[in-house]
Write a protein that holds these residues in place. Structure first.
Motif, PDB file in Angstrom:
ATOM      1  N   SER A 189     -52.417 -96.672  42.635  1.00  0.00           N
ATOM      2  CA  SER A 189     -53.122 -96.604  43.206  1.00  0.00           C
ATOM      3  C   SER A 189     -54.645 -97.806  42.145  1.00  0.00           C
ATOM      4  O   SER A 189     -55.491 -98.133  43.337  1.00  0.00           O
ATOM      5  CB  SER A 189     -54.275 -95.420  42.972  1.00  0.00           C
ATOM      6  N   ASP A 213     -57.755 -97.546  45.177  1.00  0.00           N
ATOM      7  CA  ASP A 213     -57.956 -96.984  46.432  1.00  0.00           C
ATOM      8  C   ASP A 213     -58.102 -96.807  47.192  1.00  0.00           C
ATOM      9  O   ASP A 213     -58.091 -95.607  48.165  1.00  0.00           O
ATOM     10  CB  ASP A 213     -55.843 -97.158  46.515  1.00  0.00           C
ATOM     11  N   SER A 215     -58.815 -93.064  45.758  1.00  0.00           N
ATOM     12  CA  SER A 215     -58.372 -92.132  44.819  1.00  0.00           C
ATOM     13  C   SER A 215     -59.382 -91.744  43.753  1.00  0.00           C
ATOM     14  O   SER A 215     -59.662 -93.048  42.575  1.00  0.00           O
ATOM     15  CB  SER A 215     -56.772 -92.101  44.806  1.00  0.00           C
ATOM     16  N   GLY A 217     -58.432 -89.445  39.816  1.00  0.00           N
ATOM     17  CA  GLY A 217     -57.012 -88.327  39.656  1.00  0.00           C
ATOM     18  C   GLY A 217     -57.667 -87.648  38.246  1.00  0.00           C
ATOM     19  O   GLY A 217     -59.020 -88.381  37.604  1.00  0.00           O
ATOM     20  N   LYS A 229     -52.194 -87.118  37.469  1.00  0.00           N
ATOM     21  CA  LYS A 229     -52.897 -87.453  38.987  1.00  0.00           C
ATOM     22  C   LYS A 229     -53.529 -87.105  39.282  1.00  0.00           C
ATOM     23  O   LYS A 229     -55.035 -87.663  39.495  1.00  0.00           O
ATOM     24  CB  LYS A 229     -52.382 -85.955  38.095  1.00  0.00           C
ATOM     25  N   CYS A 230     -52.618 -87.106  40.551  1.00  0.00           N
ATOM     26  CA  CYS A 230     -54.095 -87.745  41.686  1.00  0.00           C
ATOM     27  C   CYS A 230     -54.618 -86.366  42.453  1.00  0.00           C
ATOM     28  O   CYS A 230     -54.502 -85.395  42.816  1.00  0.00           O
ATOM     29  CB  CYS A 230     -53.561 -88.641  42.735  1.00  0.00           C
ATOM     30  N   VAL A 232     -57.890 -86.556  44.093  1.00  0.00           N
ATOM     31  CA  VAL A 232     -58.084 -86.989  44.979  1.00  0.00           C
ATOM     32  C   VAL A 232     -57.753 -88.553  45.924  1.00  0.00           C
ATOM     33  O   VAL A 232     -57.676 -89.224  45.231  1.00  0.00           O
ATOM     34  CB  VAL A 232     -60.134 -87.057  45.527  1.00  0.00           C
ATOM     35  N   ASP A 233     -57.256 -88.325  47.296  1.00  0.00           N
ATOM     36  CA  ASP A 233     -56.841 -88.729  48.638  1.00  0.00           C
ATOM     37  C   ASP A 233     -57.623 -89.851  48.370  1.00  0.00           C
ATOM     38  O   ASP A 233     -58.864 -89.609  48.764  1.00  0.00           O
ATOM     39  CB  ASP A 233     -56.001 -88.279  48.991  1.00  0.00           C
ATOM     40  N   GLY A 234     -57.267 -90.983  48.583  1.00  0.00           N
ATOM     41  CA  GLY A 234     -57.949 -92.150  48.641  1.00  0.00           C
ATOM     42  C   GLY A 234     -58.307 -92.624  50.390  1.00  0.00           C
ATOM     43  O   GLY A 234     -58.889 -93.549  50.459  1.00  0.00           O
ATOM     44  N   GLN A 235     -57.054 -92.419  50.985  1.00  0.00           N
ATOM     45  CA  GLN A 235     -57.669 -92.065  51.815  1.00  0.00           C
ATOM     46  C   GLN A 235     -58.491 -92.905  52.722  1.00  0.00           C
ATOM     47  O   GLN A 235     -59.108 -91.737  52.932  1.00  0.00           O
ATOM     48  CB  GLN A 235     -56.314 -90.656  53.064  1.00  0.00           C
ATOM     49  N   LYS A 276     -58.186 -79.226  41.948  1.00  0.00           N
ATOM     50  CA  LYS A 276     -58.452 -79.986  42.527  1.00  0.00           C
ATOM     51  C   LYS A 276     -60.428 -80.086  43.080  1.00  0.00           C
ATOM     52  O   LYS A 276     -60.584 -79.321  42.238  1.00  0.00           O
ATOM     53  CB  LYS A 276     -57.808 -79.444  44.601  1.00  0.00           C
TER      54      LYS A 276
END
Lengths: 712, 587
Positions: A189, A213, A215, A217, A229-230, A232-235, A276
Motif C-alpha cells: 500500500s 494509496d 489506507s 493500518g 494490518k490494514c 481502513v481501506d484506501g479505496q 477497526k
C-alpha cells in the motif's frame, strides 16, 4: 454534535512541507497551547492564539526551507519543550523562547524529511540515509535500499539499546538495531507516515501508518515478528500526507491529512489497537493538508490544528463552541479582527496596485529590463498504470488554477476531474499529436489527469508537456514535463528471489561495454516510477498490475539480465534496448531464451483472473441489456407484478461501474503473447491461429486457449 | 470560496419513475397544487396530497396519493394553465408526437383535441401580446402555434430550427408579453405580434428558458452553458459539463437543476453559493407553493421519483436559521479575507522578486528558466486567407522572444470543443505564430487569446491575454471587382431609404476589411462590392445604388437572409419588402 466541527482561520505562512507544524506543551497552569510552524522560506514561527488572534512568540529570519519540525518535551516535566527544526542537511534546536541551543550538520547532501527524538538521541532521515545523533553530537549513519520516509524509535526492555521502526519507500517497514536490519515486512500500500500511540508500555513497538494509496493500518512487532494490518481501506481516498493525534472526552482519535485536501478523524480503541477505526468526521479544504495536530489552541476545548500546502493555518472546533461567549472571547474581538483584516487587505491592495503599475510601466519603457518571476510553486507526480491502463498525473499548486494546456506528440486518451472541463483541440497540421485544454473550476488547487497510450508499439517513452496557467497574478505559465514509460503496468514493487520463483521465465541477456547508469537510462524509458540508484550491482523486481507477471532486473557493469514470465515484456524490452543502443552507437550483444511452454504456463497462472474478468464482462453486458429495458424499480420491488430470476435480479441491482472490466486489455495482451512468441522464435504469426485464439478468448473457452498456447 | 448546502423543508417519494423534462405542477381544482409528470412512455402520474382526482385517472398501486392516467400515445410534453374561459382551474395539456390534448382533470372532460402535423416538442401557457386570452403555445419541429381554450389557432409562424423551449416574457417592457423561443439552431428568438424582433445568437442548442424577473430571463444550452440576459444583453454565463434541466429564480438567486441531480443556487454574477445533490439524476425543478404557505418553494424531482422542496432564499435569514451563530458569519468572512490576502501576498512576492532581478543582473537573459524582456508586447492581427480558406490570426512579439503556444477560446467555432491550440515543434518556434480560424456560421464571435511567451528553453512562460472581436461576416473577403465579373444567378432586391454613409458604417462593422472603406468621391454614390466566401470560394456581390435600390447577389439563400436581417437590424427597419430569385426554388 461533538463531531460537528467548523473552521477558524488563524494565520498565513509560506508554502509548508509535510509535518512542519507542531503543538507545544502548555506551560504552568494555563491550558491553551502554543504551536510552531516552519515554511519553505525558512521562517520558523511560534504562535499562541489569544481571542482568536495569533500572537507571535518568536519568529526567525528567512533562510533555507524548513522540511521537518519536531517538538520534544523534556523528561523532567518542567515543561521545557525543545523544538528541533530541519532545513536542508542541518538541524537547529530552539528553546521555547526562540534561542538556538544546538546546530547539527549531517554529512549527507540530501534534505532531512523526518526526525525522531528519544532520550538525548536524535534520529534523522534524509534520502536513503538514516543518521543517528547520540547525545546530540556523535554522528553515525547507515544506508537503506530506498528512500526512508519516516522513522520512530523505541526503547528495548531491560537494555539501553534502541530499536528503530523505519518506513522505506517501495519496501515497507523494517526494524533496525545498531544499524542492522532485524526484520522487515513488505507492504504494497506504500506506507508513508507513522503515528505512535501514547502507550503504557513504551517498549512495545507499535505504530499506526498512513499510506500512499489512502489506507490506514497498524504495524506491530510481536515475538520477533513484524506484522502489518490494514484497518481502513484506501479505496477512493487521497494519499496520506500527515497523521496526528486528537484527544477529547470521547477518546483518542487518529487524525489523517490527505493529499486530496481532506482531514479525517478516526476514533481509536487504546485497549485494542487492532480494532477497526471508526470514521467520525471528514473536512474538505481543497488543497493538500501538510500537518494535523490536536490540542487546546484557541480555547479551553480541544480542537484540531491543520496547515495546508499553500500555507493556511486553521483550526477545526466543535460548532457548539463557535459562539464567542462560550469560549471566553470578547464579543467584539471577532468583529475587530475582521475589520483589522479588511484594513490590511485595503492596504495590500493599494500596495499591489502600485507595484503592478510600476511593473506595467517597465513594460512600456524603451530601456529593456528583464522580467524574471520566480517559478510557480507546483508539485507534481506520476503514477504507474492501474488495471485499466490509466496512468495518473497529479498536479498541486499553491495558487488557484485557471487552465491547463496539454501537448503530446503521440495520441493519448485523456480524462480528468469531473469538476474540470476538458476540451480536445483539433490537431494542428494533420499531425498525430494531442492538444487539449482543461478549464478548472474557481478555486481549484489540485487536479489529476488520467492518461492512456493508444499505440501499443512504442520504442520510446511518451513525453507529455503540461502548461499550468494560474488564475490570478503573476500571469505566467509553468511547464511541467511528464514521461510516460513504455511498460507502465510494471509499477508494483515486489520482494521475491528469482530462484525461488516457480514461474517459467523468459530471459533476456545484454552484454557489452556499458555502465550501470546506461542501463538505468534504458529502464527509465521502459518502467514507471523511480528506479534504484546506480550501484555496482542492482537487483529489483516489479510486477504487472493487470497480468500479475513479474519482471526481474539484475544488472552490473557490462551485463544486464532481465527475466519475466511475460513473453511480451521480454520482446518489448529487447526492442527498446536495441533501439536505444543503436541510437547511441553502443555495441551490445543481445540474446534471449524462451522456454517452449512459457505462454501456456503463464496463462495457467492467469486463469483465475481471466475467469473473473470474463464473468464481469458478461455481467456488465447483461446489465446493459437489463437497463436498456428501462424496468421500473418500484414494480420489481412490489410483489408479484414483474419478476426476474434471482441471477438477473442480482446483476440488475449491481451498482453502476462496480466491476469495471479490463477483459479487453487482458485478451489483447494474451493475443500479443502469441505474436511475440512467434516473433521471438523466428516464425510468422499464423493469422488463422490468431483468429482461433481470439475466438476462444472472447468466449472464455479456457481449455482451447491453453491448447493453442501449448501447441504453437 | 464557501459553498454551503441546504436542507429540504419537505421530502416525498412518488414510487414511480419520472421522465426528465416532463414534469409540471398544476392546480386542477383551482387551489391545490398537484405534481404531474410523465412516468414512462404513455403514462402520466398525478400526485394529489389534498384530495382525490377522479375520472379516468386510476389509483396507483405503488403510492396511495398518486393516480395514473394512461394514454395510447407517447407523452412528449406537459403543460397546464387556466385555458377555459371564466375559470381559474388549470387544464392539463398533453403533447404527444403529433397531437395535443387539453383535458379538464377536475371535471373529467376533454377541452379540445388537435392534430399538429409539425410535431409537439414543448408546450407552455400564457398571455401573449394585447390579447387577455390565455393561450397554449406549442413549439414544433419548425413552427410555433398559439391555441386558445377552444383549440382554435390564434397565431402560427415558421421558425428556422426545431423549437425546444418556449417562454412568455415581456422582453421590450411595453406591458405586453412577447414569446421567447429557444431553437436547436442555437438562436433565442423573440416574437412580437407574429414577427421576430430580436435574434440572440448563442453557442449551442437551447434547452430551457425561464423568466426570472421583470427584465431578466435565464437560459440553458445543450453544451452545458447557462446564463442570464437582461434587455437583450447577457449579464453572465458559465459552462458546466452537465446540462441544465431547469432554471428558476429563488429569492434573489438563480437556482439551476442539472441532469446529474445537482441543484445549485447562484448569485447575481453566476457564482455558486449553495449546492445540493439529489440521490439520482434529476427530472425537473419547479417553483410552486406545494406546502400551501403562500410562498412558492423550489420543488426538485429526481428521475426515480424522489421529490424535495427547498424554500426560497432570503439574504438575511439564509437556509439554516437555527444552526447559525452570530460569530460564525465573522469567521466565514475571515476565511474569505484570508483567501484574498493570500492571493495579494503571492502577487506582491512576484513583483518583489522581479525588482530584485532588475537590480542584480539583467544580462543573464536566456539562461534563466522564466525570463523575458520587460518591454515585450504582443501584437495580434486578423487577415482573411483565401488560399487556405480561413481567417488567419497572427500573433507576434516585438523582440527575440518566441510564441511557445497559443490557446484560442471561443464557443461554437471549433468542432471538437471550446478551444483551439497551437504548439509549434521545437524547430519551428518563431516570434510569430499563425492560427487558422474557420467559424462554421455567420455570427459575431469574440475570441479570447492566451499566448505563452518566452524563450525556447524556458521553464516558465509569460501569459498574454487579449480578446479579438470577429465581425459577423468575417468569412467573406473583399476582392477587386474589376479583375473578374463572376456571374451569380441568385439574388435578392429591395429598397431602402438611408444615407450612404450609414451603409458604409454597416459594411465596416460587419465585414473583415483590411482598411475601412469610405466614399471615394461625391458623384458616384453607388456602392459596388465583391466578396468571396472563404468557405466554398463562392461569390457575393452587393450593389447599393444611389436611389436606394439594393441588390445582393449570392447563390446562398441563407447568407442572403442573414445579410438582410443584419442590415435591417442595423437600420432599425421593422418592415422590408424583398424580391428574390434563387434557382433551386424556381419551379
Amino acid at each position: 454534535m461533538e463531531y460537528d466541527l467548523s473552521r477558524i482561520d488563524y494565520t498565513l505562512c509560506g508554502i509548508t512541507y509535510p509535518e512542519t507544524l507542531k503543538v507545544l506543551q502548555s506551560v504552568n497552569e494555563k491550558v491553551q497551547q502554543k504551536f510552531v510552524v516552519g515554511d519553505k522560506n525558512g521562517v520558523l514561527q511560534c504562535l499562541g492564539i489569544k481571542d482568536e488572534e495569533p500572537v507571535v512568540q518568536f519568529k526567525t529570519l528567512p533562510s533555507k526551507s524548513i522540511t521537518s519540525v519536531i517538538v520534544h518535551s523534556s523528561s523532567s516535566g518542567t515543561n521545557d519543550d525543545k523544538i528541533y527544526v530541519a532545513s536542508g542537511n542541518e538541524v537547529k534546536g530552539y528553546t521555547r523562547k526562540g534561542k538556538v541551543f544546538l546546530t547539527v550538520e549531517t554529512l549527507v547532501s540530501e534534505v532531512i524529511t523526518s526526525m525522531w527524538i528519544i532520550g538525548n538521541d536524535l534520529i534523522l532521515c534524509s534520502g536513503r540515509t538514516v543518521t543517528y545523533c547520540k547525545d546530540l553530537n556523535q554522528l553515525t549513519s547507515f544506508m537503506c535500499e530506498d528512500r526512508v520516509l519516516d522513522v520512530a524509535a523505541f526503547m528495548t526492555a531491560n537494555s539501553t539499546r534502541i530499536r528503530l521502526l523505519l518506513l522505506i519507500a517501495n519496501k515497507g517497514a523494517a526494524i533496525v538495531e545498531n544499524g542492522k536490519f532485524i526484520t522487515r515486512v513488505y507492504m504494497n500500500s506504500g506506507p508513508s507516515r507513522l503515528a505512535v500511540p501514547q502507550s503504557q508500555r513504551p517498549t512495545e513497538i507499535c505504530a499506526f501508518y498512513g499510506a500512499a494509496d489512502g489506507s490506514i493500518g497498524l504495524i506491530l512487532y510481536h515475538d520477533s515478528n513484524l506484522i502489518s494490518k490494514c484497518l481502513v481501506d484506501g479505496q477512493g481516498l487521497g494519499s496520506v500526507v500527515c497523521v496526528g493525534w486528537f484527544r477529547n472526552y470521547r477518546g483518542t482519535h487518529l487524525v489523517v491529512g490527505r493529499h486530496d485536501g481532506s482531514i479525517q478523524l478516526y476514533l481509536t480503541n487504546l485497549e485494542n489497537y487492532e480494532e477497526k477505526l471508526q470514521l467520525k468526521y471528514t473536512y474538505f479544504c481543497g488543497e493538500p493538508i501538510t500537518s494535523v495536530c490536536g490540542g487546546f489552541i484557541g480555547s479551553d476545548e480541544p480542537e484540531i490544528l491543520a496547515s495546508t500546502f499553500s500555507g493556511r493555518i486553521f483550526g477545526l472546533r466543535p460548532r457548539s463552541l463557535q459562539s464567542a461567549a462560550v469560549v471566553n472571547v470578547p464579543a467584539d474581538a471577532l468583529a475587530s479582527r475582521r475589520a483589522k483584516l479588511e484594513n490590511e487587505i485595503t492596504r495590500l491592495e493599494k500596495q499591489t496596485a502600485n507595484e503592478r503599475d510600476k511593473y506595467q510601466k517597465s513594460t512600456r519603457s524603451l530601456q529593456t529590463g528583464l522580467s524574471m518571476p520566480p517559478l510557480l510553486d507546483i508539485q507534481h507526480e506520476l503514477t504507474g498504470a492501474n488495471k485499466n491502463g490509466w496512468i495518473e498525473a497529479r498536479i498541486t499548486s499553491a495558487m488557484p488554477l485557471d487552465m491547463l494546456f496539454i501537448y503530446c506528440n503521440n495520441k493519448l486518451v485523456i480524462q480528468t476531474d469531473t469538476a474540470a472541463v476538458l476540451s480536445l483541440c483539433p490537431p494542428q497540421d494533420q499531425e498525430s499529436d494531442l492538444l487539449a485544454t482543461i478549464r478548472c473550476q474557481a478555486g481549484t488547487r489540485r487536479l489529476w489527469l488520467g492518461l492512456r497510450n493508444i499505440e501499443t508499439i512504442l520504442l520510446e517513452s511518451t513525453k507529455v508537456l503540461v502548461y499550468v496557467l494560474p488564475a490570478g497574478a503573476p500571469r505566467v505559465a509553468r511547464l511541467i514535463k511528464f514521461n510516460l514509460a513504455i511498460l507502465p503496468y510494471y509499477c508494483k514493487h515486489e520482494e521475491i528471489d528469482v530462484n525461488e520463483s516457480e514461474r517459467c521465465l523468459c530471459e533476456l541477456r545484454v552484454l557489452g561495454t556499458f555502465s550501470v547508469v546506461e542501463v538505468t537510462s534504458w529502464l527509465n524509458e521502459a518502467l514507471p516510477g523511480e528506479l534504484p540508484k546506480p550501484a555496482s550491482y542492482v537487483n529489483f523486481v516489479r510486477s504487472h498490475t493487470l497480468m500479475g507477471t513479474y519482471l526481474f532486473c539484475q544488472y552490473q557493469r557490462g551485463s544486464a539480465i532481465f527475466k519475466s514470465d511475460n513473453i511480451s515484456t521480454i520482446a518489448d524490452l529487447k526492442d527498446i534496448i536495441s533501439n536505444l543502443t543503436i541510437k547511441k552507437g553502443l555495441k551490445v550483444d543481445i540474446t534471449y531464451d524462451i522456454p517452449d511452454n512459457c505462454c501456456a504456463l503463464a496463462f495457467e497462472n492467469l486463469t483465475n483472473e481471466f475467469q473473473i474478468q470474463y464473468k464481469w464482462k458478461n455481467e456488465s453486458k447483461l446489465k446493459n441489456c437489463l437497463s436498456a429495458l428501462d424496468l421500473d424499480t418500484n414494480l420489481i420491488n412490489s410483489e408479484g407484478k414483474l419478476q426476474l430470476c434471482t441471477d438477473y435480479l442480482r446483476v440488475w441491482e449491481l451498482p453502476e461501474n462496480l466491476n469495471e472490466t479490463c477483459f479487453d486489455q487482458l485478451t489483447s495482451e494474451i493475443e500479443k503473447w502469441y505474436t511475440n512468441w512467434k516473433k521471438l522464435s523466428h516464425g510468422q504469426p499464423d493469422s488463422q491461429i490468431l483468429a482461433e485464439l481470439h475466438e476462444s478468448l472472447e468466449n472464455g473457452r479456457i481449455e482451447e486457449v491453453k491448447n493453442i498456447l501449448t501447441l504453437h | 470560496m464557501q459553498i454551503s448546502t441546504a436542507q429540504p423543508v419537505f421530502k416525498l417519494e412518488l414510487n414511480h419513475k419520472v421522465t426528465p423534462g416532463v414534469v409540471i405542477i398544476a392546480k386542477y381544482d383551482g387551489t391545490h397544487p398537484c405534481l404531474t409528470a410523465s412516468a414512462g412512455y404513455d403514462k402520466i402520474i398525478i400526485h394529489h396530497p389534498h384530495g382525490l382526482v377522479g375520472g379516468r385517472a386510476q389509483r396507483s398501486e405503488a403510492h396511495a396519493e398518486v393516480s395514473e392516467l394512461n394514454l395510447s400515445q407517447a407523452v412528449k410534453a406537459l403543460a397546464a394553465g387556466p385555458l377555459k374561459d371564466d375559470c381559474t382551474r388549470d387544464m392539463l395539456l398533453i403533447g404527444s408526437p403529433t397531437q395535443i390534448l387539453a383535458y379538464d382533470v377536475h371535471e373529467n372532460t376533454d377541452l379540445f383535441f388537435k392534430e399538429l402535423p409539425d410535431g409537439v416538442n414543448v408546450i407552455n401557457t400564457g398571455r401573449v401580446g394585447k390579447s387577455s386570452e390565455m393561450l397554449a403555445v406549442v413549439g414544433g419541429n419548425s413552427s410555433v402555434i398559439g391555441l386558445n381554450g377552444k383549440g382554435e389557432e390564434i397565431f402560427w409562424n415558421v421558425v428556422s430550427g426545431r423549437v425546444v423551449a418556449v417562454s412568455v416574457f415581456d422582453f421590450d417592457k411595453d406591458g405586453e408579453n412577447e414569446l421567447l423561443i429557444g431553437c436547436e439552431d442555437s438562436f433565442i428568438r423573440v416574437m412580437k405580434n407574429n414577427q421576430f424582433i430580436v435574434e440572440l445568437p448563442e453557442t449551442g442548442s437551447v434547452l430551457c428558458l425561464s423568466p426570472i424577473s421583470d427584465v431578466r430571463f435565464a437560459y440553458g444550452l445543450a453544451n452545458g452553458t447557462i446564463g442570464v440576459y437582461e434587455e437583450g444583453i447577457r449579464l453572465w454565463r458559465v459552462k458546466s459539463k452537465q446540462n441544465a434541466v431547469s432554471l428558476h429564480s429563488s429569492g434573489e438567486w438563480l437556482a439551476c437543476c442539472w441532469t446529474n441531480g445537482r441543484v445549485d443556487w447562484r448569485d447575481g454574477t453566476g457564482r455558486v453559493v449553495r449546492r445540493v445533490q439529489l440521490r439520482s439524476n434529476s427530472a425537473g425543478m419547479l417553483l410552486a407553493d406545494y406546502r400551501s404557505l403562500g410562498v412558492p418553494d423550489l420543488v426538485c424531482v429526481s428521475n426515480r421519483g424522489e421529490v424535495l422542496g427547498y424554500p426560497p432564499h432570503q439574504e438575511r435569514s439564509g437556509f439554516n436559521i437555527t444552526k447559525k451563530y452570530a460569530s460564525e458569519e465573522d469567521r466565514l468572512a475571515i476565511t474569505e479575507l484570508m483567501n484574498k490576502k493570500q492571493a495579494l501576498l503571492v502577487e506582491l512576492q512576484h513583483y518583489e522578486a522581479n525588482a530584485a532581478v532588475d537590480n542584480s543582473n539583467a544580462d543573464l537573459g536566456h539562461s534563466q528558466p522564466s525570463a523575458m524582456p520587460t518591454n515585450t508586447r504582443l501584437q495580434v492581427a486578423v487577415t482573411t486567407d483565401c488560399h487556405e480558406g480561413c481567417i488567419q490570426l497572427a500573433i507576434s512579439t516585438n523582440n527575440e522572444t518566441i510564441v511557445r503556444a497559443a490557446l484560442i477560446l471561443a464557443e461554437g467555432v471549433f468542432e471538437t470543443g471550446e478551444t483551439l491550440a497551437r504548439h509549434p515543434s521545437h524547430g519551428q518556434l518563431r516570434s510569430i505564430l499563425f492560427i487558422p480560424l474557420r467559424p462554421p456560421r455567420d455570427v459575431p464571435i469574440d475570441v479570447h487569446i492566451k499566448a505563452l511567451i518566452g524563450y525556447p528553453d524556458s521553464e516558465q512562460f509569460h501569459i498574454f491575454e487579449l480578446t479579438k472581436h470577429l465581425p459577423r461576416f468575417a468569412m467573406y473577403k473583399l476582392i477587386d471587382a474589376t479583375i473578374q465579373k463572376p456571374k451569380i444567378e441568385g439574388n435578392v432586391t429591395f429598397h431602402i431609404t438611408e444615407r450612404v454613409q450609414r451603409i458604409y458604417i454597416w459594411i465596416n462593422q460587419n465585414f473583415l476589411l483590411e482598411q475601412d472603406i469610405e466614399i471615394v468621391n461625391e458623384e458616384s454614390k453607388d456602392i459596388n462590392l465583391n466578396f468571396k466566401s472563404l468557405r466554398d470560394k463562392s461569390n457575393l456581390q452587393m450593389n447599393f445604388s444611389v436611389d436606394g435600390q439594393v441588390k445582393l447577389k449570392t447563390n446562398d439563400i441563407r447568407l442572403a437572409g442573414d445579410l438582410i436581417q443584419s442590415l435591417a437590424t442595423f437600420l432599425n427597419l421593422t418592415n422590408l419588402q424583398v424580391c428574390y430569385f434563387f434557382l433551386q426554388f424556381q419551379l
